[in-house]
Design a protein around this motif. Structure first.
Motif, short mmCIF file in Angstrom:
data_model
loop_
_atom_site.label_atom_id
_atom_site.label_comp_id
_atom_site.label_asym_id
_atom_site.label_seq_id
_atom_site.Cartn_x
_atom_site.Cartn_y
_atom_site.Cartn_z
N TRP A 64 0.87 -1.19 0.00
CA TRP A 64 0.00 0.00 0.00
C TRP A 64 0.89 1.22 0.00
O TRP A 64 1.77 1.35 0.85
CB TRP A 64 -0.86 0.06 1.26
CG TRP A 64 -1.99 -0.90 1.33
CD1 TRP A 64 -1.98 -2.10 1.95
CD2 TRP A 64 -3.29 -0.75 0.77
NE1 TRP A 64 -3.20 -2.71 1.82
CE2 TRP A 64 -4.02 -1.90 1.10
CE3 TRP A 64 -3.90 0.24 0.02
CZ2 TRP A 64 -5.33 -2.08 0.71
CZ3 TRP A 64 -5.21 0.06 -0.36
CH2 TRP A 64 -5.91 -1.10 -0.02
N LEU A 66 0.18 5.13 0.23
CA LEU A 66 -0.85 6.14 0.42
C LEU A 66 -0.19 7.51 0.52
O LEU A 66 0.60 7.76 1.42
CB LEU A 66 -1.66 5.84 1.67
CG LEU A 66 -2.30 4.45 1.71
CD1 LEU A 66 -2.90 4.17 3.06
CD2 LEU A 66 -3.36 4.33 0.63
N LYS A 67 -0.51 8.38 -0.43
CA LYS A 67 0.03 9.72 -0.44
C LYS A 67 -0.92 10.65 0.31
O LYS A 67 -2.11 10.36 0.40
CB LYS A 67 0.20 10.22 -1.87
CG LYS A 67 1.15 9.38 -2.69
CD LYS A 67 1.21 9.91 -4.10
CE LYS A 67 1.45 8.74 -5.03
NZ LYS A 67 1.00 9.00 -6.37
N ASP A 70 -4.03 11.53 -1.76
CA ASP A 70 -4.69 10.44 -2.46
C ASP A 70 -5.85 9.88 -1.63
O ASP A 70 -5.78 8.80 -1.07
CB ASP A 70 -3.69 9.34 -2.79
CG ASP A 70 -4.21 8.37 -3.84
OD1 ASP A 70 -5.34 8.59 -4.33
OD2 ASP A 70 -3.50 7.42 -4.16
N GLU A 73 -7.47 6.31 -2.88
CA GLU A 73 -6.75 5.10 -2.48
C GLU A 73 -6.93 4.83 -0.99
O GLU A 73 -7.07 3.69 -0.57
CB GLU A 73 -5.25 5.24 -2.81
CG GLU A 73 -4.45 3.99 -2.62
CD GLU A 73 -4.78 2.89 -3.64
OE1 GLU A 73 -4.49 1.73 -3.32
OE2 GLU A 73 -5.31 3.18 -4.71
N LEU A 74 -6.96 5.88 -0.22
CA LEU A 74 -7.15 5.74 1.22
C LEU A 74 -8.55 5.22 1.54
O LEU A 74 -8.73 4.40 2.43
CB LEU A 74 -6.92 7.09 1.90
CG LEU A 74 -6.73 7.11 3.40
CD1 LEU A 74 -5.62 6.18 3.81
CD2 LEU A 74 -6.46 8.51 3.87
N ALA A 77 -8.72 1.54 1.27
CA ALA A 77 -8.05 0.83 2.36
C ALA A 77 -8.85 0.86 3.66
O ALA A 77 -8.84 -0.10 4.41
CB ALA A 77 -6.67 1.44 2.59
#
Length: 133
Positions: A64, A66-67, A70, A73-74, A77
């Motif tokens: 994973w 995670l920026k 972002d 994407e978070l 998750a």
């Protein structure tokens, strides 16, 4: 003839008025307390989901990344309650073996902002005092 025993209508109305007054004084604080308990439970669930990212990464065999910006994407998750946001201040990398680099961020609920830190290498979540990063 014996006098009738019982309560008069006026006595009953006075008792009902006192009960209504007591309820009106207690109800708002009770509702706030229940709302606080529910929010605390949701905060615990979100932080627990965040702490289980290493287990998820290990189970899926994928890393994973995670920026901070972002959010999509978070949200894949971690399941967030509606209207809540999880903001990362630093990128979070959880490797496929479950190790994490550590990160910090804030959890914004409907009523509060909670700063937190993910500690490497196991992504242990620690809430920080308000006003710290």
């Amino acid at each position: 003839m014996t006098p009738l025993r019982g309560y008069t209508l006026l006595e009953m109305v006075v008792v009902m008025a006192l009960l209504a007054l007591a309820t009106a004084m207690v109800a708002p604080s009770s509702y706030r307390m229940i709302r606080t308990w529910r929010e605390a439970d949701k905060v615990e669930r979100v932080l627990r989901d965040l702490a289980t990212l290493p287990v998820t990464a290990r189970a899926k065999g994928r890393e994973w990344r995670l920026k901070p910006d972002d959010a999509q994407e978070l949200s894949k998750a971690i399941a967030m309650p509606e209207g809540w946001r999880l903001n990362l201040d630093t990128p979070l990398v959880v490797r496929a073996n479950g190790a994490c680099n550590g990160a910090s961020g804030t959890l914004q609920t409907g009523y509060q902002t909670l700063p937190f830190k993910l500690e490497a290498p196991f992504c242990r979540v620690r809430l920080l005092p308000a006003g710290t990063k």
